[in-house]
Design a protein around this motif. Sequence first.
Motif, short mmCIF file in Angstrom:
data_model
loop_
_atom_site.label_atom_id
_atom_site.label_comp_id
_atom_site.label_asym_id
_atom_site.label_seq_id
_atom_site.Cartn_x
_atom_site.Cartn_y
_atom_site.Cartn_z
N GLU A 166 70.70 56.75 98.82
CA GLU A 166 70.32 55.70 97.89
C GLU A 166 68.85 55.37 98.11
OE1 GLU A 166 71.27 51.01 96.82
OE2 GLU A 166 72.70 52.16 98.03
N PHE A 167 68.08 55.43 97.03
CA PHE A 167 66.65 55.18 97.12
C PHE A 167 66.33 53.71 96.83
CE2 PHE A 167 67.08 59.70 96.51
CZ PHE A 167 66.18 60.20 97.43
N ARG A 168 65.08 53.36 96.97
CA ARG A 168 64.66 51.97 96.88
C ARG A 168 65.06 51.32 95.56
NH1 ARG A 168 58.46 50.89 98.12
NH2 ARG A 168 58.24 52.18 96.24
N ASP A 169 65.10 52.11 94.48
CA ASP A 169 65.44 51.55 93.17
C ASP A 169 66.95 51.50 92.93
OD1 ASP A 169 65.98 54.22 92.90
OD2 ASP A 169 64.70 54.55 91.15
N THR A 170 67.74 51.78 93.98
CA THR A 170 69.21 51.83 93.99
C THR A 170 69.78 53.07 93.30
OG1 THR A 170 69.72 50.54 91.99
CG2 THR A 170 69.36 49.30 94.05
N SER A 171 68.94 53.99 92.87
CA SER A 171 69.45 55.27 92.39
C SER A 171 70.10 56.02 93.55
CB SER A 171 68.31 56.12 91.81
OG SER A 171 67.76 55.52 90.67
N VAL A 172 71.25 56.61 93.28
CA VAL A 172 71.98 57.37 94.30
C VAL A 172 72.05 58.83 93.89
CG1 VAL A 172 74.20 57.68 95.49
CG2 VAL A 172 73.36 55.38 95.01
N ILE A 173 71.59 59.70 94.78
CA ILE A 173 71.71 61.14 94.57
C ILE A 173 72.67 61.69 95.61
CG2 ILE A 173 70.50 63.36 94.60
CD1 ILE A 173 68.01 61.93 93.64
N GLY A 174 73.72 62.36 95.15
CA GLY A 174 74.73 62.90 96.05
C GLY A 174 74.89 64.39 95.86
N GLN A 175 75.51 65.03 96.84
CA GLN A 175 75.81 66.47 96.78
C GLN A 175 77.32 66.64 96.85
OE1 GLN A 175 76.83 68.72 99.65
NE2 GLN A 175 77.03 70.38 98.16
N MET A 176 77.86 67.41 95.90
CA MET A 176 79.30 67.62 95.83
C MET A 176 79.62 69.11 95.96
SD MET A 176 80.64 64.94 92.90
CE MET A 176 79.70 65.69 91.56
N GLY A 177 80.82 69.38 96.35
CA GLY A 177 81.30 70.75 96.45
C GLY A 177 82.68 70.77 97.09
N VAL A 178 83.33 71.92 97.04
CA VAL A 178 84.63 72.03 97.70
C VAL A 178 84.42 71.97 99.21
CG1 VAL A 178 85.66 73.35 95.82
CG2 VAL A 178 84.54 74.56 97.69
N PRO A 179 85.42 71.52 99.96
CA PRO A 179 85.27 71.45 101.42
C PRO A 179 85.38 72.83 102.08
CG PRO A 179 87.43 70.62 100.78
CD PRO A 179 86.68 70.90 99.51
#
Length: 396
Positions: A258-271
Amino acid sequence: MDMGNREKYRGEKKRITVLGSTGSIGTQTLDVIRREPERFEVAALTCGRNVTLLAEQIREFHPSLVCCARKEDADRLAGEFPGIRVVWGEEGLIEAAEADCDLLENSLMGMRGLVPTWHSILAGHDLALANKETLVTGGHIIMDGVNEHGVRLLPVDSEHSAIFQCLQGNEGKPVRRILLTASGGPFRGWTREKLEKVTPEMALRHPNWSMGRKITIDSATMMNKGLEMIEAKWLFGVDIRDIQVLVHPQSILHSAVEFRDTSVIGQMGVPDMRIPISVALGYPDRLEACTEGLDFFGKHSTMTFEQPDRDVFKCLRLAEEASLRGGSYPVVMNAANEVLVQAFLDHRISFTDIMDDNEEVLVHHVSTGEPDLEDIVRIDRETREMVARTYLPKEV
């Protein structure tokens, strides 16, 4: 984290050393290498005592150097493979860490990974790190070494790989917090009373991930997530209080920023650990898929998040406290935990003893200040001896 020259390997075949090639991460690393023979070759392999599997790996990958734990095994391998340098023991492991390669993957288990990591950095090798205890016990030393010697440090843990990927293109942008996901392990939602009846066989049945025995138990106690918080603190230069753990039973979102502007960047994938392994090995490129993708309209259509229970799974809290206290606390916590986990696997103590005894060790510890490498090795040894003497039942 400075990744250095992004074009360093483009168009060349990477020579990979795998420390711990017969373990869970090591064998999955060789799966990735096996799929990309035009891109990778194996420089060196090491194992403990599983020399039968190591011999199979030698026949397939033709490394220049191999290392095992015992001299008698090394002598046998040297007779079977006369064209390969065979070394053994801790000195042999250091020689393997220093041997010529483009990228060294450290997938050793536990504290044993620290000294080889340091020697690989001194040798100028870029490092794919799957050994979280290296940074838990010696993060200040390792990160200073990485910066001083200009090597790349690429995380292999799925959560730290996810954070690393989320930060690409966002270097220097203020981070508000890191969102570190956890599956919750096989006992998510259990009470303290239920945990008292847990057996090693029950704890080794992780719902999502295929991992080694020690890390699987750490996942069940949630110590693994505590260790990962400390690792993330060092890797990404954040305050541990700015790392929030999210229990995410589906293991689809592997972590987020989560960046200062509250934008959230996540990474997804199968386990599947081969995905973060391939990110580290292939960097800055991405390799061809080695597993199925996400099925957003089927089995991967739901994601839920919960708060971790720090009262029942207090190892998470203990790791945070050890990190905040600093000095030798993380070293002592890690050493005690390794001894206690092995004792549980050997049916010598209960599952809840792991958590309770870890807490007792930290309560009675008096920090010696910020340790250097020799101090860390000494404190680790002394703590193991103390825990075995004080907290484990006497063997008959």
